[in-house]
Design a protein around this motif. Structure first.
Motif, PDB file in Angstrom:
ATOM      1  N   ASP A   1     -28.527 -34.413  23.526  1.00 51.87           N
ATOM      2  CA  ASP A   1     -28.713 -33.573  22.342  1.00 51.87           C
ATOM      3  C   ASP A   1     -27.658 -32.459  22.381  1.00 51.87           C
ATOM      4  O   ASP A   1     -27.825 -31.445  23.046  1.00 51.87           O
ATOM      5  N   GLN A   2     -26.549 -32.696  21.685  1.00 54.79           N
ATOM      6  CA  GLN A   2     -25.432 -31.752  21.681  1.00 54.79           C
ATOM      7  C   GLN A   2     -24.987 -31.448  20.261  1.00 54.79           C
ATOM      8  O   GLN A   2     -25.179 -32.249  19.359  1.00 54.79           O
ATOM      9  N   PHE A   3     -24.382 -30.287  20.101  1.00 59.67           N
ATOM     10  CA  PHE A   3     -23.697 -29.999  18.853  1.00 59.67           C
ATOM     11  C   PHE A   3     -22.558 -29.021  19.145  1.00 59.67           C
ATOM     12  O   PHE A   3     -22.528 -28.372  20.182  1.00 59.67           O
ATOM     13  N   GLN A   4     -21.619 -28.980  18.212  1.00 54.65           N
ATOM     14  CA  GLN A   4     -20.488 -28.073  18.354  1.00 54.65           C
ATOM     15  C   GLN A   4     -20.516 -27.055  17.231  1.00 54.65           C
ATOM     16  O   GLN A   4     -20.936 -27.360  16.109  1.00 54.65           O
TER      17      GLN A   4
ATOM     18  N   CYS B   1      -9.443 -22.395  15.401  1.00 57.45           N
ATOM     19  CA  CYS B   1     -10.893 -22.329  15.532  1.00 57.45           C
ATOM     20  C   CYS B   1     -11.256 -22.261  17.010  1.00 57.45           C
ATOM     21  O   CYS B   1     -10.705 -23.002  17.822  1.00 57.45           O
ATOM     22  N   TYR B   2     -12.150 -21.326  17.352  1.00 59.54           N
ATOM     23  CA  TYR B   2     -12.637 -21.198  18.723  1.00 59.54           C
ATOM     24  C   TYR B   2     -14.050 -21.751  18.753  1.00 59.54           C
ATOM     25  O   TYR B   2     -14.932 -21.242  18.068  1.00 59.54           O
ATOM     26  N   GLY B   3     -14.263 -22.810  19.542  1.00 55.02           N
ATOM     27  CA  GLY B   3     -15.536 -23.505  19.487  1.00 55.02           C
ATOM     28  C   GLY B   3     -16.256 -23.624  20.807  1.00 55.02           C
ATOM     29  O   GLY B   3     -15.676 -23.459  21.881  1.00 55.02           O
ATOM     30  N   LEU B   4     -17.541 -23.917  20.684  1.00 49.32           N
ATOM     31  CA  LEU B   4     -18.407 -24.152  21.833  1.00 49.32           C
ATOM     32  C   LEU B   4     -19.131 -25.467  21.636  1.00 49.32           C
ATOM     33  O   LEU B   4     -19.513 -25.811  20.526  1.00 49.32           O
ATOM     34  N   THR B   5     -19.334 -26.187  22.722  1.00 49.33           N
ATOM     35  CA  THR B   5     -20.215 -27.349  22.716  1.00 49.33           C
ATOM     36  C   THR B   5     -21.508 -26.891  23.373  1.00 49.33           C
ATOM     37  O   THR B   5     -21.505 -26.383  24.490  1.00 49.33           O
ATOM     38  N   LEU B   6     -22.612 -27.034  22.654  1.00 48.72           N
ATOM     39  CA  LEU B   6     -23.924 -26.630  23.154  1.00 48.72           C
ATOM     40  C   LEU B   6     -24.760 -27.873  23.422  1.00 48.72           C
ATOM     41  O   LEU B   6     -24.795 -28.803  22.612  1.00 48.72           O
ATOM     42  N   THR B   7     -25.420 -27.890  24.560  1.00 45.42           N
ATOM     43  CA  THR B   7     -26.239 -29.027  24.968  1.00 45.42           C
ATOM     44  C   THR B   7     -27.650 -28.542  25.253  1.00 45.42           C
ATOM     45  O   THR B   7     -27.840 -27.527  25.925  1.00 45.42           O
TER      46      THR B   7
ATOM     47  N   TYR C   1     -13.569 -25.012  23.421  1.00 47.14           N
ATOM     48  CA  TYR C   1     -12.352 -25.639  22.934  1.00 47.14           C
ATOM     49  C   TYR C   1     -11.696 -24.768  21.876  1.00 47.14           C
ATOM     50  O   TYR C   1     -12.318 -23.880  21.300  1.00 47.14           O
ATOM     51  N   ILE C   2     -10.410 -25.031  21.661  1.00 44.05           N
ATOM     52  CA  ILE C   2      -9.656 -24.388  20.593  1.00 44.05           C
ATOM     53  C   ILE C   2      -9.073 -25.502  19.751  1.00 44.05           C
ATOM     54  O   ILE C   2      -8.444 -26.428  20.260  1.00 44.05           O
ATOM     55  N   SER C   3      -9.307 -25.424  18.458  1.00 41.89           N
ATOM     56  CA  SER C   3      -8.809 -26.430  17.536  1.00 41.89           C
ATOM     57  C   SER C   3      -7.703 -25.805  16.687  1.00 41.89           C
ATOM     58  O   SER C   3      -7.888 -24.745  16.099  1.00 41.89           O
ATOM     59  N   HIS C   4      -6.553 -26.468  16.631  1.00 37.61           N
ATOM     60  CA  HIS C   4      -5.422 -25.969  15.840  1.00 37.61           C
ATOM     61  C   HIS C   4      -5.173 -26.937  14.687  1.00 37.61           C
ATOM     62  O   HIS C   4      -4.299 -27.772  14.748  1.00 37.61           O
ATOM     63  N   ARG C   5      -5.940 -26.810  13.653  1.00 33.74           N
ATOM     64  CA  ARG C   5      -5.714 -27.635  12.462  1.00 33.74           C
ATOM     65  C   ARG C   5      -5.211 -26.717  11.360  1.00 33.74           C
ATOM     66  O   ARG C   5      -4.263 -25.981  11.570  1.00 33.74           O
TER      67      ARG C   5
ATOM     68  N   VAL D   1     -15.843 -20.959  15.346  1.00 33.69           N
ATOM     69  CA  VAL D   1     -15.621 -19.696  14.655  1.00 33.69           C
ATOM     70  C   VAL D   1     -14.122 -19.561  14.407  1.00 33.69           C
ATOM     71  O   VAL D   1     -13.325 -19.701  15.334  1.00 33.69           O
ATOM     72  N   SER D   2     -13.750 -19.305  13.175  1.00 34.75           N
ATOM     73  CA  SER D   2     -12.333 -19.184  12.844  1.00 34.75           C
ATOM     74  C   SER D   2     -11.744 -17.912  13.457  1.00 34.75           C
ATOM     75  O   SER D   2     -12.456 -16.948  13.729  1.00 34.75           O
ATOM     76  N   GLN D   3     -10.438 -17.926  13.660  1.00 36.20           N
ATOM     77  CA  GLN D   3      -9.738 -16.762  14.206  1.00 36.20           C
ATOM     78  C   GLN D   3      -9.976 -15.535  13.326  1.00 36.20           C
ATOM     79  O   GLN D   3     -10.247 -14.454  13.820  1.00 36.20           O
TER      80      GLN D   3
END
Length: 144
Positions: free
Chosen positions: A40-43, A27-33, A19-23, A46-48
Motif C-alpha cells: 500500500d504505497q502512494f507518491q 517537483c520534490y516528492g515522497l513515496t509513502l508506504t 525523489y526529484i522529478s524534472h519535467r 510538491v512543486s519548487q
C-alpha cells in the motif's frame, strides 16, 4: 486522515523514498508506504514554487514573531536558504549580516547571475584572507 464509508481512521505511513522529478516543473516528492502493508504505497509531489512559497511564509512568520534587530546567517553554497532569509528580513525592514567562514567558492555563495535573489545588508569574514576576495566577488560588498 483517510475515510472508509464515513468512518474516520488514521493509517500510519512511513517515508520509504524521496525523489526529484524534472519535467515541466521541478517537483520534490515522497513515496509513502503504509506501515503494516508494504504494498500500500502512494507518491506525493510538491512543486519548487510551492515549496519556496511555503518556506517564505514560514520564515516570515518566525522572523516577524521574534522581530530581531538583526538576523545573522551563514553563506551556504548552492542553496537558497540564506537568500530566502535575507529576502524575508528585507521585507520586514530587518538588517541582515552574513558570515563567510571560508574564502572558497565565493561566487557560488553569491551568484551574480541570479539578480532576483536577495543579498545580505552586510557581509563579514572570519579572517582577512577572504576579505579582499569577497569584496571583489560579492556584487554589493563594501570593504571596511
Amino acid at each position: 486522515m483517510n475515510q472508509v464509508i464515513g468512518v474516520s481512521y488514521v493509517a500510519p505511513y512511513v517515508v520509504t523514498g524521496k525523489y526529484i522529478s524534472h519535467r515541466k516543473h521541478t517537483c520534490y516528492g515522497l513515496t509513502l508506504t503504509k506501515a503494516d502493508n508494504g504494498l500500500d504505497q502512494f507518491q506525493t509531489c510538491v512543486s519548487q514554487s510551492l515549496q519556496d512559497a511555503t518556506a517564505m511564509v514560514a520564515l516570515r512568520s518566525v522572523i516577524a514573531r521574534f522581530r530581531p534587530d538583526i538576523v545573522v546567517t551563514g553563506t551556504s553554497i548552492r542553496t537558497k536558504v540564506e537568500h530566502t532569509i535575507w529576502a524575508v528580513a528585507q521585507k520586514l525592514d530587518i538588517r541582515t549580516f552574513a558570515m563567510i567562514d571560508g574564502w572558497a567558492k565565493i561566487s557560488d555563495r553569491f551568484p551574480q547571475k541570479l539578480s532576483t535573489r536577495a543579498m545580505p545588508y552586510r557581509v563579514g569574514v572570519v579572517d582577512q584572507q577572504p576579505c579582499g576576495v569577497g569584496a571583489r566577488q560579492v556584487p554589493h560588498a563594501q570593504r571596511k
